[in-house]
Enzyme design. Structure first.
Site, mmCIF file in Angstrom:
data_model
loop_
_atom_site.group_PDB
_atom_site.id
_atom_site.type_symbol
_atom_site.label_atom_id
_atom_site.label_comp_id
_atom_site.label_asym_id
_atom_site.label_seq_id
_atom_site.Cartn_x
_atom_site.Cartn_y
_atom_site.Cartn_z
ATOM 1 C CD GLU A 25 0.437 0.081 -3.987
ATOM 2 O OE1 GLU A 25 0.313 -1.132 -3.783
ATOM 3 O OE2 GLU A 25 -0.304 0.942 -3.472
ATOM 4 C CB ALA A 33 -0.969 0.002 1.182
#
Length: 455
Positions: free
Chosen positions: A402, A200
């Site tokens: 990400e 995450a």
């Protein structure tokens, strides 16, 4: 479902996710864990609307960005704060010379019957945090030895992304010592228990903050000891470039560590951090699942061969937001790598099964990942400057794991733009991902078949 809006204010919208059982094997999560798939859908919608309305896709995108007051609430009822989308898009539009290149590409396509070029500028708004709030925590252990060296352990996993380098830099900054004085040891639940996944994009945010906390505890202990020894206030004690000043007395960091041992001051500390304010009500579909948002944009130019569907990525301009960067070299590398991985995901990495459900693309001969030759020769990556993260992250930095992956969407949209030029930009080709040469050629043939005056 959280990222189905990407950068756009949807207004009254409901996003419903359906889980389907299929006859193919399930696959592991790709970088972004569903976020990229949601963003691809909304970017396809934007391109489709623009073609139908005869607009430049970038103009439509900017028109629908999150704004202020009544246009800054997501479909899950979180407020979009510190929105950099307008600023980033304007800066990238100018630095990439988007408008002039758009006109030049239209002129090129009008006189080129076989080769067609495409251009796209797409944004990224990516929320940072684990949705499951209990995962938003981390620990760290720091040991200081009497020779001034430091041993550091944290709950993150170094997998080549530079996490350990950043954590070492954080501790070195707090203690004001050289990074070569710090030894980091492999992640071990015997030292830091109950670690959260390094996922995450939260590795540096969580573990860096925990390490910072542990280092500050040790620095405060040393400060209190020096205050007692020299009868001075804490404001008269400073750590700077390996030297510790206490009143009129100066020590090396190693001297202070030796003094702490002699004065029975503990030289080990556990640091802990939990992200504040994260909550989400799944039944109500509202809450604040993200601590903050990271932003970015990419402008890509491609050229396709309308006879074969083959294409090349000619140029990519990227502007990405990392807050106050902990390590610009690492962050730029992450942006470059994430972008290229995203391009591969949307262009060449195709899974093909036989009628019996056997995976046919099961090796490097048939499953194509991007190679160095697929990276545009002209790749320009810039980090947003002078923009600290308003949230209390490590030195006001932002995650960079990400978010850059979704910058690759610009390459896919540029391919659609090139194919759309075959039909005079009047129809949207709806190019499925991954946009392999076969799919590009199929899109060209479909649009060419509707236009008698094109080859």
């Amino acid at each position: 479902m959280f990222h189905a809006d990407n950068a756009y204010y949807l207004g009254d919208a409901r996003i419903t996710g359906y889980r389907c059982r299929t006859n193919t094997a399930s696959n592991t999560a790709y970088r972004g864990f569903g976020g990229p798939q949601g963003m691809v859908a909304i970017e396809q919608i934007m391109d489709h609307i623009a073609r139908e309305r005869g607009l430049d896709p970038l103009a439509l995108r900017k028109r629908n960005y999150y704004g202020k007051q009544n246009r800054n609430i997501t479909h899950y009822h979180q407020q979009v704060e510190d929105n950099l989308l307008d600023e980033i898009t304007e800066q990238l539009e100018q630095s990439s010379d988007y408008q002039a290149r758009r006109a030049e590409i239209r002129a090129f396509n009008a006189r080129s019957p076989l080769l067609k070029r495409g251009l796209a500028l797409t944004p990224v708004k990516f929320g940072i945090s684990f949705t499951s709030s209990f995962l938003n925590q981390a620990g760290a252990l720091i040991l200081i030895y009497t020779d001034g060296t430091v041993q550091l352990n944290h709950g993150g996993t170094e997998m080549g992304q530079g996490l350990n380098t950043k954590i070492i830099q954080i501790v070195a900054e707090v203690l004001q010592i050289e990074v070569d004085k710090i030894q980091i040891t492999a992640t071990d639940t015997g030292k830091v228990p109950n670690t959260s996944p390094t996922a995450a994009s939260s590795g540096a945010d969580l573990n860096g903050k925990a390490a910072q906390n542990a280092a500050e505890i040790l620095r405060d202990r040393m400060t209190q000891m020096l205050c007692q020894l020299h009868q001075c206030d804490a404001s008269e004690v400073s750590f700077r470039n390996g030297i510790v000043r206490a009143g009129e007395k100066h020590y090396t960091f190693a001297d202070v560590a030796q003094l702490a041992w002699l004065n029975q001051v503990p030289l080990s500390a556990n640091g802990y951090y939990r992200v504040p304010g994260i909550h989400y009500d799944r039944l109500a579909g509202r809450g604040q699942p993200f601590y903050y948002f990271a932003y970015g944009a990419a402008c890509c130019e491609v050229v396709i061969d309308t006879l074969t569907g083959e294409y090349r990525l000619l140029r990519a301009d990227i502007l990405h937001d990392v807050g106050a960067s902990l390590n610009p070299a690492i962050d730029i590398g992450q942006v470059e790598g994430g972008f290229v991985q995203g391009v591969g995901w949307l262009t060449c990495e195709e899974l093909v099964w036989s009628e019996k459900g056997q995976l046919l693309t099961d090796g490097p001969a048939s499953y194509k990942i991007p190679a160095i030759s697929d990276v545009p020769a002209d790749l320009r990556v810039t980090l947003v400057e002078n923009r600290k993260n308003p949230q209390d992250t490590v030195f006001h930095s932002k995650a960079v794991g990400e978010p850059p992956f979704m910058l690759g969407i610009a390459a896919w949209c540029a391919l659609q733009d090139a194919v759309a030029s075959v039909g005079g930009y009047a129809r949207h080709p709806q190019l499925d991902a991954p946009a392999t040469p076969e799919r590009v050629l199929n899109g060209v043939l479909q649009l060419a078949g509707a236009c008698d005056d094109l080859p």
